[in-house]
Every structure is written in C-alpha cells, then in structure tokens.
Write a protein that holds these residues in place. Structure first.
Motif, PDB file in Angstrom:
ATOM      1  N   MET B   7       0.832  -1.203   0.000  1.00 45.88           N
ATOM      2  CA  MET B   7       0.000   0.000   0.000  1.00 45.88           C
ATOM      3  C   MET B   7       0.864   1.249   0.000  1.00 45.88           C
ATOM      4  N   PHE B   8       1.964   1.226   0.808  1.00 51.66           N
ATOM      5  CA  PHE B   8       2.861   2.380   0.812  1.00 51.66           C
ATOM      6  C   PHE B   8       3.452   2.608  -0.579  1.00 51.66           C
ATOM      7  N   LEU B   9       3.856   1.511  -1.234  1.00 51.07           N
ATOM      8  CA  LEU B   9       4.464   1.673  -2.555  1.00 51.07           C
ATOM      9  C   LEU B   9       3.441   2.152  -3.574  1.00 51.07           C
ATOM     10  N   PHE B  10       2.208   1.656  -3.494  1.00 50.98           N
ATOM     11  CA  PHE B  10       1.160   2.173  -4.380  1.00 50.98           C
ATOM     12  C   PHE B  10       0.966   3.664  -4.181  1.00 50.98           C
ATOM     13  N   GLY B  11       0.913   4.051  -2.883  1.00 51.01           N
ATOM     14  CA  GLY B  11       0.748   5.479  -2.577  1.00 51.01           C
ATOM     15  C   GLY B  11       1.899   6.286  -3.134  1.00 51.01           C
ATOM     16  N   LEU B  12       3.097   5.711  -3.067  1.00 45.25           N
ATOM     17  CA  LEU B  12       4.275   6.404  -3.600  1.00 45.25           C
ATOM     18  C   LEU B  12       4.127   6.669  -5.088  1.00 45.25           C
ATOM     19  N   VAL B  13       3.762   5.623  -5.838  1.00 45.16           N
ATOM     20  CA  VAL B  13       3.645   5.790  -7.289  1.00 45.16           C
ATOM     21  C   VAL B  13       2.504   6.734  -7.626  1.00 45.16           C
ATOM     22  N   LEU B  16       3.733  10.156  -7.094  1.00 50.61           N
ATOM     23  CA  LEU B  16       4.645  10.554  -8.162  1.00 50.61           C
ATOM     24  C   LEU B  16       3.879  10.949  -9.414  1.00 50.61           C
ATOM     25  N   ALA B  17       2.843  10.150  -9.747  1.00 49.51           N
ATOM     26  CA  ALA B  17       2.021  10.503 -10.907  1.00 49.51           C
ATOM     27  C   ALA B  17       1.319  11.835 -10.671  1.00 49.51           C
ATOM     28  N   ALA B  18       0.913  12.079  -9.412  1.00 52.34           N
ATOM     29  CA  ALA B  18       0.243  13.344  -9.102  1.00 52.34           C
ATOM     30  C   ALA B  18       1.184  14.522  -9.301  1.00 52.34           C
ATOM     31  N   MET B  91      -2.536  12.692 -15.465  1.00 52.68           N
ATOM     32  CA  MET B  91      -2.282  11.753 -14.364  1.00 52.68           C
ATOM     33  C   MET B  91      -2.762  10.352 -14.725  1.00 52.68           C
ATOM     34  N   VAL B  92      -3.961  10.287 -15.341  1.00 58.50           N
ATOM     35  CA  VAL B  92      -4.464   8.970 -15.749  1.00 58.50           C
ATOM     36  C   VAL B  92      -3.537   8.350 -16.786  1.00 58.50           C
ATOM     37  N   ALA B  93      -3.037   9.191 -17.703  1.00 52.40           N
ATOM     38  CA  ALA B  93      -2.117   8.673 -18.722  1.00 52.40           C
ATOM     39  C   ALA B  93      -0.861   8.103 -18.080  1.00 52.40           C
ATOM     40  N   TYR B  94      -0.305   8.832 -17.106  1.00 53.13           N
ATOM     41  CA  TYR B  94       0.887   8.315 -16.427  1.00 53.13           C
ATOM     42  C   TYR B  94       0.594   7.005 -15.705  1.00 53.13           C
ATOM     43  N   GLY B  97       0.546   4.267 -18.081  1.00 54.61           N
ATOM     44  CA  GLY B  97       1.922   3.933 -18.441  1.00 54.61           C
ATOM     45  C   GLY B  97       2.592   3.075 -17.390  1.00 54.61           C
ATOM     46  N   VAL B  98       2.345   3.424 -16.114  1.00 55.73           N
ATOM     47  CA  VAL B  98       2.930   2.633 -15.024  1.00 55.73           C
ATOM     48  C   VAL B  98       2.385   1.208 -15.054  1.00 55.73           C
ATOM     49  N   CYS B  99       1.058   1.069 -15.298  1.00 57.59           N
ATOM     50  CA  CYS B  99       0.486  -0.286 -15.358  1.00 57.59           C
ATOM     51  C   CYS B  99       1.089  -1.060 -16.514  1.00 57.59           C
ATOM     52  N   ALA B 100       1.322  -0.359 -17.656  1.00 60.12           N
ATOM     53  CA  ALA B 100       1.925  -1.056 -18.803  1.00 60.12           C
ATOM     54  C   ALA B 100       3.335  -1.533 -18.450  1.00 60.12           C
ATOM     55  N   ALA B 101       4.107  -0.663 -17.792  1.00 62.25           N
ATOM     56  CA  ALA B 101       5.467  -1.054 -17.399  1.00 62.25           C
ATOM     57  C   ALA B 101       5.431  -2.201 -16.408  1.00 62.25           C
ATOM     58  N   ALA B 102       4.453  -2.151 -15.488  1.00 63.65           N
ATOM     59  CA  ALA B 102       4.327  -3.242 -14.506  1.00 63.65           C
ATOM     60  C   ALA B 102       3.993  -4.546 -15.220  1.00 63.65           C
ATOM     61  N   GLY B 103       3.106  -4.461 -16.209  1.00 66.52           N
ATOM     62  CA  GLY B 103       2.764  -5.665 -16.955  1.00 66.52           C
ATOM     63  C   GLY B 103       3.956  -6.218 -17.705  1.00 66.52           C
ATOM     64  N   LEU B 104       4.837  -5.299 -18.173  1.00 69.67           N
ATOM     65  CA  LEU B 104       6.026  -5.736 -18.909  1.00 69.67           C
ATOM     66  C   LEU B 104       6.966  -6.522 -18.014  1.00 69.67           C
ATOM     67  N   PHE B 105       7.080  -6.067 -16.746  1.00 68.95           N
ATOM     68  CA  PHE B 105       8.029  -6.695 -15.838  1.00 68.95           C
ATOM     69  C   PHE B 105       7.369  -7.711 -14.920  1.00 68.95           C
ATOM     70  N   TRP B 106       6.123  -8.098 -15.201  1.00 70.68           N
ATOM     71  CA  TRP B 106       5.393  -8.979 -14.281  1.00 70.68           C
ATOM     72  C   TRP B 106       6.068 -10.345 -14.191  1.00 70.68           C
ATOM     73  N   GLY B 107       6.075 -10.866 -12.992  1.00 72.45           N
ATOM     74  CA  GLY B 107       6.657 -12.196 -12.818  1.00 72.45           C
ATOM     75  C   GLY B 107       8.173 -12.131 -12.814  1.00 72.45           C
TER      76      GLY B 107
END
Lengths: 348, 173
Positions: B7-13, B16-18, B91-94, B97-107
């Motif tokens: 949760m802390f890391l989600f809040g961080l990202v 950052l997007a904000a 902000m939504v666009a960023y 983008g973060v979700c896309a990067a997360a999907g790229l590095f998933w697993g």
C-alpha cells in the motif's frame, strides 16, 4: 564576477573532474560529475542575460537527468550484482543505462538536442570550458565501462557523425556550428570505443586541442557569426591566414592533426570487419567538411584583392593572451608526424 | 506487513504521478508530501527508522516548507488541481503507463517481498541505517568533507545565481 566566487567555482570545476578521474566507486564518480555541473552553472549565467539563463536552465536539466540516470544505473547494478566498482559492471541493463546517461551528458545523438542551444546562449570562453573541460569527466567513465551492446555504440556513433554533419550545414552562428562539430567528433570517438579505447582517448585529446584553437580564434576576432568572421582580416591578418588550417584540421584532412584520429579509427574499423560502417563514417565527415570549408571561405578566401565584404573594423589592441592560442594552433597543425609516438603513449 | 508495504508503494507511485501531472505548484507540493510520507513508511517497514525520521524532518519539514513559501510568493489566481481535466488526464495517462510497465516486468525473480539489509532486525539496537550514518562520520571522513564542501559550493552557486535583486536574471518578486 567577484574574484573569490570565481576562484571557488573554478576550484569546484577542477575538483569535480579530479574526483571522477580518481574514483573507482560509482558514487564518488557521480559526485564528481554533479560538482562539475553545479560549479559551471553560475559561470554560464554570469551575464544575467535571459538567453544565457535559458541556456543554463537547459544545461542544468539535461545534466541533472543524466546524473540521476547514472546514479539509478549504479544502484541497480549494486542491487543486481553487489558490485560498486566502475570497471566491474557486467550486467547488460546497468551498462546500457550508464552508456545512455553518459551519452546525454556529453551530447551524443540522439541525445544531442540540448547542445546547440546551450552553446549558443553562452559567451565563447564559457563555451570553450563546456566543450573541453566538461567532456573529460564523462569520458573518463566511458573509457572504463565494459561495453555490452555493440550495436548501441555503433548506432550512437554513426547517428552522431551524420547529425553533426547535417545539423551544422544550415547554421550561420559560429557557436552552433561548433556544437554540431562537437557532436560529430563525439560520434567518431564512440564508434571506436569498443574496439580500441586508446584511439578514443587520442581522438578526444586531439579534438580538445582543435576546438580550443577554434574557440580562441573566434574569441580573438570577437566574432560569433559568419558575417563578423568575414571582417577578421582587419583585426588579425596572420590568424586569418592560419585559421583555414585549423578548420581543415577539424575537418580531418591530411597532413593536419585532425587526420590522425580519423585515419586510426577507419583502420581499426576495417580491421574489425566493419568496412561499410567505416565508409559511412568517412562519408559523413564530408558533411562536416562542407561547413568548415564555408567558414574558411568566408574568413580567408574572400580577402584582398577581392572586393570587401563589409566595412573594416577599428584595429584596437587586444587584451587577450595569445600564448594559449599559439600553442594550440601549432599542435592543431603540426602533430600528425607524431602519430606513432602519441598512440604508443596512450596505449596502456 | 507485506500488504502495508504494498500500500505504501502504491501510494508512492500515485503521489509521483500526481506530481508529474503538472498541477499548480501547491498541489504538486502536496503530492511530494504524499510521496515522502509513503517513502518514509517503506523505510520504516524495512528497519530504517532513523533515516525515515531524518527524511521527514529535513526534507518535508525544511526543504518542502521553504518551497511552499517560495511558491506562495508566486501565487496565481486560478490554480489548477486534479479537478481540472488537463491535469487529471495527464495523471491517468501516467498511471496507465505505469500499469503497462508493470505488466512488462510482471513475474520473474524480482517479484515478491523485498528483504531488508540487517540480519537481527528487532533484536539489535545498532540498526543498518544508524550504523551507516555512524560509519559516515568515522571511517568515511574524506567523503564527509567532500559532501560538506559540495553543500557549501551549492550555497555559493545559488547566491551567485540570485545576485542582483531586481536587476539580476532571477528576479525577486
């Protein structure tokens, strides 16, 4: 500028490069680079002109981004391999990030867009420091990393030589021409990096000497565009006769010094089996040569007994020291016969 | 505990997007407060309580406060927050983008909870972060002097850049 502040800033500039040279730890190398960036910022903005302040801001942003990427890459490498040594980076991800960060720091294409505008906003002395001294510390790091991706380096090199050539063709402002010339020369340096770092070092040193000569010539003539260059025959006739040789040395023509790095690089690339790359690089040097020739033409080939290009300016005594210019000009023109000695000295 | 860290890391990202979505400086400073707060939470969770305290005091309590006062001097009549569509859209666009990067590095081997650096965790007084600071003042003597010199250099750089009051390049408002 207050001489005490100037002394502190110049000391910071010297210390930063020295720290990066002397470091084997990535954090210390990063500290040296940041110190260089910080110390040159007030020197760039000292005239408080909006153009200079804009150039300073652009320089600060790009260099800070590059340094942050460098720090990020070193920490990633420490996380992945536990290694902080500069020469021991073997993981491809941090190596590529560091290569790109250092490319942004020195202004290699495609990360070159800041260099012409930043150089244009500075006076010639600060531009000289930016083009020469500020390249030393990043190159100390570039020469030490083990390159992982051959294609990246060759693409950076070829793109830089081509963009440096094409970009400089449409310029009339001398500082922008020198910026594109810098990009092209950096491209040549990176091309041969993975095959022979000592040739890269040789190219860097000869480029520093040649570009110092050019900047100092322009500073003596107080000229920042081609039109002003055309009246330099009235200010310094002997220099007007010598400057085409300096410019052609920058262009890489034998028997001048500038031929030395190009010759050695083309030879090394051919030996490594990259003859088409070598051909492309050599052809891109023609583009740069065209605008060096244009400068020579405007400055020297249009003097008396041709018709005057402009009113002759007052010949006021110059207060500039000419000893550095004399030394660098002599080196720019006459160093080619020493090629074996120099390459032997620079090979560890 | 792992969920608190996530949760802390989600809040961080999110923070950052904000910040990156280019609102008015006051709202961006609010985003930075969120980022620093979440970052402090992550630090505490990994045993770096001293560093977290220092971050709160110096960064949030010192630097960000000074920035907030400076931003207040350059006040604008219609500040843009995340209620206005341009900022929210960026902000939504960023975040996409973060979700896309997360999907790229998933697993892969880097997924999962991170491990902290010191071994005895709650059973020792001398934790990793405090030990590091002590080492910086003892064995790291030269680098400490260098750090202090760089801070002094930065002071002179800033003073030189803002020299001239109303006549210089960076003018006092």
């Amino acid at each position: 500028m207050n001489p005490y502040i100037l002394a502190i800033l110049l000391f910071g500039l010297g210390l930063g490069t020295t720290i990066t040279f002397a470091s084997s730890h990535w954090l210390l190398a990063w500290m040296g680079l940041e110190m260089n960036t910080l110390a040159i910022i007030p020197l760039m903005a000292q005239h408080h002109h909006p153009r200079a302040v804009e150039a300073t801001t652009k320089y600060f942003l790009t260099q800070a981004a590059a340094a942050a990427t460098l720090l990020f890459a070193s920490i990633t490498n420490a996380w992945l391999t536990g290694q902080w040594e500069i020469q021991q980076i073997t993981h491809p991800l941090p190596t590529t990030m560091i290569t790109l960060a250092l490319a942004l720091k020195i202004g290699l294409a495609p990360l070159h867009a800041w260099l012409p505008e930043v150089l244009q906003g500075l006076d010639l002395t600060t531009g000289l420091i930016l083009s020469t001294w500020q390249k030393l510390a990043p190159f100390a790091l570039i020469l030490q990393i083990q390159p992982s991706n051959s294609t990246t380096l060759i693409i950076l090199g070829l793109a830089s030589t081509l963009i440096g050539g094409w970009g400089g063709l449409n310029q009339t402002q001398l500082r922008k021409i020198l910026a594109y010339s810098s990009i092209a020369h950096l491209g040549w340096m990176i091309l041969v990096l993975q095959f022979s770092p000592s040739i890269t070092l040789l190219t860097l040193l000869t480029y520093l000497i040649m570009t110092s000569s050019t900047f100092l010539v322009f500073k003596l003539n107080k000229s920042t565009n081609i039109n002003t260059l055309a009246t330099s025959w009235a200010k310094a006739p002997a220099l007007t006769a010598l400057t085409p040789l300096i410019l052609l040395s920058l262009g890489g023509l034998p028997p001048l010094t500038g031929f030395m790095p190009k010759w050695l690089i083309l030879q090394e690339l051919t030996k490594q089996g990259l003859a088409p790359t070598a051909t492309l690089a050599a052809l891109s040097a023609l583009l740069s040569l065209y605008f060096y020739l244009r400068l020579s033409y405007a400055m020297t080939l249009t003097i008396s007994p041709n018709s005057l290009l402009g009113t002759a300016p007052w010949r006021l005594p110059s207060t500039q020291l000419t000893y550095p210019l004399a030394t660098s000009t002599a080196l720019t023109i006459c160093l080619l016969p020493l090629t074996p000695a120099i390459s032997a000295l620079l090979t560890p | 505990m792992v969920y608190v860290m996530f949760m802390f890391l989600f809040g961080l990202v999110l923070g950052l997007a904000a910040v990156a979505s280019n609102p008015s400086p006051y709202f961006a400073a609010l985003g930075l407060v969120a980022v620093a707060g979440m970052g402090c939470g992550v630090l505490v969770g990994h045993g770096g309580s001293f560093l977290s305290l220092v971050l709160f005091l110096i960064y949030l309590g010192g630097m960000l406060v000074v920035f907030a006062y400076s931003a207040a001097l350059a006040a604008e009549p219609y500040p843009e927050g995340w209620g206005s569509w341009p900022v929210l859209g960026v902000m939504v666009a960023y975040l996409v983008g973060v979700c896309a990067a997360a999907g790229l590095f998933w697993g892969g081997w880097y997924e999962g909870a991170w491990v902290s650096a010191d071994e005895f965790v709650e059973f020792s007084v001398f934790r990793g972060d405090i030990g590091g600071v002590a080492l910086m003042y003892s064995a790291g003597g030269g680098v400490l002097v260098l750090g202090a010199w760089v801070l002094l250099l930065t002071l002179f750089v800033v003073l030189e850049l803002t020299r001239g009051l109303g006549r210089g390049a960076l003018r006092a408002v």
